[in-house]
Design a protein around this motif. Sequence first.
Motif, PDB file in Angstrom:
ATOM      1  N   GLN A   1     -33.199  -2.311   8.885  1.00 44.93           N
ATOM      2  CA  GLN A   1     -33.103  -1.819   7.519  1.00 44.93           C
ATOM      3  C   GLN A   1     -33.734  -0.439   7.438  1.00 44.93           C
ATOM      4  O   GLN A   1     -34.827  -0.215   7.951  1.00 44.93           O
TER       5      GLN A   1
ATOM      6  N   LEU B   1     -34.760   2.752   4.863  1.00 43.70           N
ATOM      7  CA  LEU B   1     -34.957   3.310   3.531  1.00 43.70           C
ATOM      8  C   LEU B   1     -35.111   4.820   3.648  1.00 43.70           C
ATOM      9  O   LEU B   1     -35.777   5.322   4.555  1.00 43.70           O
ATOM     10  N   THR B   2     -34.507   5.543   2.722  1.00 43.34           N
ATOM     11  CA  THR B   2     -34.650   6.998   2.691  1.00 43.34           C
ATOM     12  C   THR B   2     -35.338   7.399   1.397  1.00 43.34           C
ATOM     13  O   THR B   2     -35.103   6.795   0.336  1.00 43.34           O
ATOM     14  N   ALA B   3     -36.189   8.397   1.489  1.00 44.84           N
ATOM     15  CA  ALA B   3     -36.937   8.862   0.320  1.00 44.84           C
ATOM     16  C   ALA B   3     -37.225  10.345   0.481  1.00 44.84           C
ATOM     17  O   ALA B   3     -37.184  10.893   1.589  1.00 44.84           O
TER      18      ALA B   3
ATOM     19  N   VAL C   1     -33.262  11.702  -6.110  1.00 43.79           N
ATOM     20  CA  VAL C   1     -33.224  10.323  -6.613  1.00 43.79           C
ATOM     21  C   VAL C   1     -32.328  10.208  -7.845  1.00 43.79           C
ATOM     22  O   VAL C   1     -31.666   9.183  -8.041  1.00 43.79           O
TER      23      VAL C   1
ATOM     24  N   ASP D   1     -33.143   6.238  -1.564  1.00 44.44           N
ATOM     25  CA  ASP D   1     -33.521   4.941  -2.138  1.00 44.44           C
ATOM     26  C   ASP D   1     -34.618   5.078  -3.188  1.00 44.44           C
ATOM     27  O   ASP D   1     -34.686   4.295  -4.134  1.00 44.44           O
ATOM     28  N   PHE D   2     -35.503   6.064  -3.002  1.00 41.45           N
ATOM     29  CA  PHE D   2     -36.523   6.340  -4.020  1.00 41.45           C
ATOM     30  C   PHE D   2     -37.020   7.771  -3.854  1.00 41.45           C
ATOM     31  O   PHE D   2     -36.868   8.388  -2.804  1.00 41.45           O
TER      32      PHE D   2
ATOM     33  N   GLY E   1     -30.851  -1.937  -7.875  1.00 40.89           N
ATOM     34  CA  GLY E   1     -30.392  -1.543  -6.552  1.00 40.89           C
ATOM     35  C   GLY E   1     -29.009  -2.089  -6.271  1.00 40.89           C
ATOM     36  O   GLY E   1     -28.563  -3.039  -6.921  1.00 40.89           O
TER      37      GLY E   1
ATOM     38  N   ASN F   1     -27.951  -2.446  -2.769  1.00 40.56           N
ATOM     39  CA  ASN F   1     -28.038  -3.107  -1.471  1.00 40.56           C
ATOM     40  C   ASN F   1     -29.170  -4.128  -1.532  1.00 40.56           C
ATOM     41  O   ASN F   1     -30.340  -3.767  -1.600  1.00 40.56           O
TER      42      ASN F   1
ATOM     43  N   ASN G   1     -31.884  -3.926   1.356  1.00 38.10           N
ATOM     44  CA  ASN G   1     -32.751  -2.755   1.196  1.00 38.10           C
ATOM     45  C   ASN G   1     -33.679  -2.923   0.003  1.00 38.10           C
ATOM     46  O   ASN G   1     -34.837  -2.508   0.027  1.00 38.10           O
ATOM     47  N   ARG G   2     -33.146  -3.529  -1.035  1.00 38.10           N
ATOM     48  CA  ARG G   2     -33.939  -3.720  -2.251  1.00 38.10           C
ATOM     49  C   ARG G   2     -35.116  -4.653  -1.986  1.00 38.10           C
ATOM     50  O   ARG G   2     -36.222  -4.439  -2.476  1.00 38.10           O
TER      51      ARG G   2
ATOM     52  N   LEU H   1     -37.716  -2.672  -0.164  1.00 40.48           N
ATOM     53  CA  LEU H   1     -38.389  -1.730  -1.060  1.00 40.48           C
ATOM     54  C   LEU H   1     -39.426  -2.445  -1.920  1.00 40.48           C
ATOM     55  O   LEU H   1     -40.568  -1.976  -2.056  1.00 40.48           O
TER      56      LEU H   1
END
Length: 335
Positions: A23, A25-27, A67, A73-74, A287, A289, A292-293, A296
Amino acid sequence: MKVKKTLLTVGLLVLAMGTAQAQKLTAAGATFPYPMYSKWFAEYSAAHPGVEINYASIGSGGGIAQVTKGTVDFGASDMPMTDEMLASSPVKLIHIPTVLGADVPAFNVAGVTDLRFSGDVLADIFLGKITNWNDPRIAKDNPGAKLPDQKIIVVHRSDGSGTTFIWTDYLSKVSKEWASGPGKGTSVAWPVGVGGKGNENVAGLVRQLPGALGYIELIYALQNHISFASVKNAAGNYIKASIEGVTEAAASVKQMPADYRVSITNAPGANAYPISSFTYLLIPVKGTNQANRAVLKDLLSWMLKTGQSQASSLSYAPLPNSLIEKELKTVYSLQ
């Protein structure tokens, strides 16, 4: 019981992901808390094999832009988004405070390692009204200091920055001329100075330029061994940035707003450091996904419960326990 059930659901989802695909996550966003986030995200990933968190330290302005477009993702910002920004965002967002930190006036003056500034003096330096280090108004704040006959080189951020918002929010509270002129924001029309992108580059310019004065987050001054000044607070005391001073500034918030958006610059309190701030993650309310959620939500709860104990090691102030409990309820309610 509901909270326990939610935690169990999240835990089972994260466990299931460990046996499935990785998994990611991008931020993106604020440089102000980047040292803290870098440590947290690396430790969380190490403890959760298969989870990767990529954070781009591009400034609060960039984080808000990405965002709201839904490309990460955040996001992360030191400036709370305005009502107008939230209303116009295609993605509905909430603010989650993560830690507290401080902007410091970092300087490079040969032979001088300790200085004090009143707020109006700082404002007039950044307005270009005070231009030399031996100006009588700086000397008045620093009796006995050997101030040179040297031009002040003002260094500021060139990118959209929450660090800039904190700095200009403070200057707007202590100087009517600043409030009615450049004002506060992530980007302002600087009357004087040279710009650097990110806390890292501003710190580098201050180190390189004799006579420089710039604003950076406390940890950047400490890590780069840059001298920084004490600042006169609302109670009339000169306070050097510290975890204790930031914590006292946070204590001025007697009732946290439901959406967590608040300013604590120039806070009351005998030992409150006046250029302090919360920093925030900007989280989409919903979210798309599910896997992914789940990661997060688990990451956020880990930051609030486990991560806070690591904040002081990087000279950030941890959140008050009462605020953590409130935020955890918000995190668990995310869809």
